[in-house]
Design a protein around this motif. Structure first.
Motif, PDB file in Angstrom:
ATOM      1  N   ALA A 195      -5.716 -10.495 -10.279  1.00  0.00           N
ATOM      2  CA  ALA A 195      -4.907  -9.291 -10.492  1.00  0.00           C
ATOM      3  C   ALA A 195      -5.588  -8.342 -11.468  1.00  0.00           C
ATOM      4  CB  ALA A 195      -3.521  -9.672 -10.998  1.00  0.00           C
ATOM      5  N   GLN A 196      -6.162  -8.878 -12.526  1.00  0.00           N
ATOM      6  CA  GLN A 196      -6.841  -8.036 -13.515  1.00  0.00           C
ATOM      7  C   GLN A 196      -8.061  -7.362 -12.898  1.00  0.00           C
ATOM      8  OE1 GLN A 196      -5.522  -7.809 -16.800  1.00  0.00           O
ATOM      9  NE2 GLN A 196      -6.830  -6.019 -16.820  1.00  0.00           N
ATOM     10  N   LEU A 197      -8.813  -8.076 -12.071  1.00  0.00           N
ATOM     11  CA  LEU A 197      -9.966  -7.478 -11.401  1.00  0.00           C
ATOM     12  C   LEU A 197      -9.537  -6.339 -10.480  1.00  0.00           C
ATOM     13  CD1 LEU A 197     -12.066 -10.651 -10.545  1.00  0.00           C
ATOM     14  CD2 LEU A 197     -12.776  -8.770 -12.036  1.00  0.00           C
ATOM     15  N   LEU A 198      -8.474  -6.566  -9.714  1.00  0.00           N
ATOM     16  CA  LEU A 198      -7.988  -5.527  -8.808  1.00  0.00           C
ATOM     17  C   LEU A 198      -7.458  -4.317  -9.572  1.00  0.00           C
ATOM     18  CD1 LEU A 198      -6.220  -7.778  -6.160  1.00  0.00           C
ATOM     19  CD2 LEU A 198      -8.310  -6.432  -5.839  1.00  0.00           C
ATOM     20  N   MET A 199      -6.721  -4.580 -10.647  1.00  0.00           N
ATOM     21  CA  MET A 199      -6.174  -3.476 -11.438  1.00  0.00           C
ATOM     22  C   MET A 199      -7.302  -2.677 -12.101  1.00  0.00           C
ATOM     23  SD  MET A 199      -3.401  -3.431 -14.514  1.00  0.00           S
ATOM     24  CE  MET A 199      -4.551  -3.926 -15.766  1.00  0.00           C
ATOM     25  N   THR A 200      -8.291  -3.368 -12.619  1.00  0.00           N
ATOM     26  CA  THR A 200      -9.411  -2.687 -13.257  1.00  0.00           C
ATOM     27  C   THR A 200     -10.174  -1.846 -12.235  1.00  0.00           C
ATOM     28  OG1 THR A 200      -9.591  -4.447 -14.902  1.00  0.00           O
ATOM     29  CG2 THR A 200     -11.509  -3.019 -14.635  1.00  0.00           C
ATOM     30  N   ALA A 201     -10.361  -2.388 -11.044  1.00  0.00           N
ATOM     31  CA  ALA A 201     -11.030  -1.626  -9.985  1.00  0.00           C
ATOM     32  C   ALA A 201     -10.202  -0.399  -9.592  1.00  0.00           C
ATOM     33  CB  ALA A 201     -11.278  -2.518  -8.772  1.00  0.00           C
ATOM     34  N   ALA A 202      -8.873  -0.515  -9.634  1.00  0.00           N
ATOM     35  CA  ALA A 202      -8.014   0.614  -9.272  1.00  0.00           C
ATOM     36  C   ALA A 202      -8.220   1.800 -10.207  1.00  0.00           C
ATOM     37  CB  ALA A 202      -6.544   0.184  -9.302  1.00  0.00           C
ATOM     38  N   TYR A 203      -8.537   1.544 -11.461  1.00  0.00           N
ATOM     39  CA  TYR A 203      -8.758   2.631 -12.419  1.00  0.00           C
ATOM     40  C   TYR A 203      -9.983   3.469 -12.065  1.00  0.00           C
ATOM     41  CZ  TYR A 203      -5.088   1.136 -15.537  1.00  0.00           C
ATOM     42  OH  TYR A 203      -3.868   0.832 -16.075  1.00  0.00           O
ATOM     43  N   ARG A 204     -10.862   2.908 -11.271  1.00  0.00           N
ATOM     44  CA  ARG A 204     -12.040   3.657 -10.848  1.00  0.00           C
ATOM     45  C   ARG A 204     -11.665   4.744  -9.842  1.00  0.00           C
ATOM     46  NH1 ARG A 204     -17.701   1.017  -9.532  1.00  0.00           N
ATOM     47  NH2 ARG A 204     -17.103   0.225 -11.543  1.00  0.00           N
ATOM     48  N   TYR A 205     -10.592   4.518  -9.093  1.00  0.00           N
ATOM     49  CA  TYR A 205     -10.259   5.395  -7.978  1.00  0.00           C
ATOM     50  C   TYR A 205      -9.057   6.312  -8.207  1.00  0.00           C
ATOM     51  CZ  TYR A 205     -13.507   2.256  -5.782  1.00  0.00           C
ATOM     52  OH  TYR A 205     -14.623   1.527  -5.499  1.00  0.00           O
ATOM     53  N   ASP A 206      -8.357   6.153  -9.320  1.00  0.00           N
ATOM     54  CA  ASP A 206      -7.199   7.007  -9.557  1.00  0.00           C
ATOM     55  C   ASP A 206      -7.025   7.218 -11.059  1.00  0.00           C
ATOM     56  OD1 ASP A 206      -4.990   8.561  -8.981  1.00  0.00           O
ATOM     57  OD2 ASP A 206      -4.032   7.049  -7.733  1.00  0.00           O
ATOM     58  N   THR A 207      -6.081   8.055 -11.427  1.00  0.00           N
ATOM     59  CA  THR A 207      -5.858   8.354 -12.840  1.00  0.00           C
ATOM     60  C   THR A 207      -5.219   7.165 -13.548  1.00  0.00           C
ATOM     61  OG1 THR A 207      -3.648   9.239 -12.466  1.00  0.00           O
ATOM     62  CG2 THR A 207      -5.497  10.790 -12.301  1.00  0.00           C
ATOM     63  N   ALA A 208      -5.462   7.072 -14.847  1.00  0.00           N
ATOM     64  CA  ALA A 208      -4.911   5.967 -15.633  1.00  0.00           C
ATOM     65  C   ALA A 208      -3.391   5.973 -15.599  1.00  0.00           C
ATOM     66  CB  ALA A 208      -5.415   6.056 -17.072  1.00  0.00           C
ATOM     67  N   GLY A 209      -2.800   7.150 -15.723  1.00  0.00           N
ATOM     68  CA  GLY A 209      -1.339   7.240 -15.720  1.00  0.00           C
ATOM     69  C   GLY A 209      -0.727   6.763 -14.417  1.00  0.00           C
ATOM     70  N   ARG A 210      -1.337   7.141 -13.327  1.00  0.00           N
ATOM     71  CA  ARG A 210      -0.782   6.764 -12.020  1.00  0.00           C
ATOM     72  C   ARG A 210      -0.919   5.257 -11.763  1.00  0.00           C
ATOM     73  NH1 ARG A 210      -1.217   9.943  -6.375  1.00  0.00           N
ATOM     74  NH2 ARG A 210      -0.983   8.137  -5.051  1.00  0.00           N
ATOM     75  N   VAL A 211      -2.071   4.691 -12.096  1.00  0.00           N
ATOM     76  CA  VAL A 211      -2.264   3.249 -11.898  1.00  0.00           C
ATOM     77  C   VAL A 211      -1.325   2.468 -12.803  1.00  0.00           C
ATOM     78  CG1 VAL A 211      -3.899   1.343 -12.081  1.00  0.00           C
ATOM     79  CG2 VAL A 211      -4.642   3.516 -11.116  1.00  0.00           C
ATOM     80  N   ALA A 212      -1.236   2.870 -14.070  1.00  0.00           N
ATOM     81  CA  ALA A 212      -0.356   2.174 -15.009  1.00  0.00           C
ATOM     82  C   ALA A 212       1.099   2.315 -14.585  1.00  0.00           C
ATOM     83  CB  ALA A 212      -0.549   2.721 -16.416  1.00  0.00           C
ATOM     84  N   MET A 213       1.452   3.481 -14.056  1.00  0.00           N
ATOM     85  CA  MET A 213       2.831   3.708 -13.632  1.00  0.00           C
ATOM     86  C   MET A 213       3.220   2.787 -12.472  1.00  0.00           C
ATOM     87  SD  MET A 213       4.435   7.383 -12.927  1.00  0.00           S
ATOM     88  CE  MET A 213       6.150   7.679 -13.157  1.00  0.00           C
ATOM     89  N   ALA A 214       2.273   2.475 -11.629  1.00  0.00           N
ATOM     90  CA  ALA A 214       2.554   1.562 -10.515  1.00  0.00           C
ATOM     91  C   ALA A 214       2.984   0.190 -11.037  1.00  0.00           C
ATOM     92  CB  ALA A 214       1.337   1.431  -9.608  1.00  0.00           C
TER      93      ALA A 214
END
Length: 161
Positions: A92-111
């Motif tokens: 989960a941490q790997l996927l979440m960290t990879a998600a930050y590469r493709y979208d804004t921090a606020g949007r990923v964290a908000m999910a």
């Protein structure tokens, strides 16, 4: 603000007194937000597995003194449970960290705000504990805010692109 209100309704914190556990949770939220911003800034230069490694090592160092206060070795099947939890957490941490590469921090964290909704669903399925009106309202606010965020970002991308 709508998501924060929704999460507050789902969690339904008790404000009878301020205690160290609540302050630790608040501090954790602040540091999590700061780490999300930092992760977003470095994901283009540093691979996700390196970020997760440093994040895990730093977390172990900080939590080690607290572990020593009441340490107990796992017994029997607890080892398998801990290994499974660790595997899912790293993935989960790997996927979440990879998600930050493709979208804004606020949007990923908000999910991540949908976490309490899933917790409530599991509560109902496993423990037969059903949410009250405030939890249902809170879940609705979270979902509505996330849909609106997605819609507005999509519209901005169409107009800007």
């Amino acid at each position: 603000p709508v998501v924060v209100l929704g999460v507050a309704l789902v969690i339904a914190p008790k404000f009878e007194m301020i205690n160290w556990v609540g302050m630790a949770a608040l501090g954790s939220a602040v540091f999590a937000a700061l780490s999300y911003i930092c992760i977003r800034k470095i994901t283009h230069a540093v691979p996700a597995h390196v970020v997760v490694l440093y994040f895990s090592v730093f977390g172990m160092i900080l939590s080690f003194p607290f572990m020593l206060m009441d340490f107990q070795w796992p017994i029997g099947s607890e080892w398998l449970t801990l290994v499974c939890i660790a595997g899912v957490s790293v993935a989960a941490q790997l996927l979440m960290t990879a998600a930050y590469r493709y979208d804004t921090a606020g949007r990923v964290a908000m999910a991540g705000s949908v976490g309490p909704i899933f917790a409530g669903a599991w509560d109902a399925l496993i423990w037969d504990q059903y949410p009250g009106w405030s939890k249902i309202l809170g879940a609705g606010l979270i979902i509505a805010a996330l849909i609106e965020l997605h819609r507005s970002n999509r519209q901005r991308a169409i107009v800007g692109g």
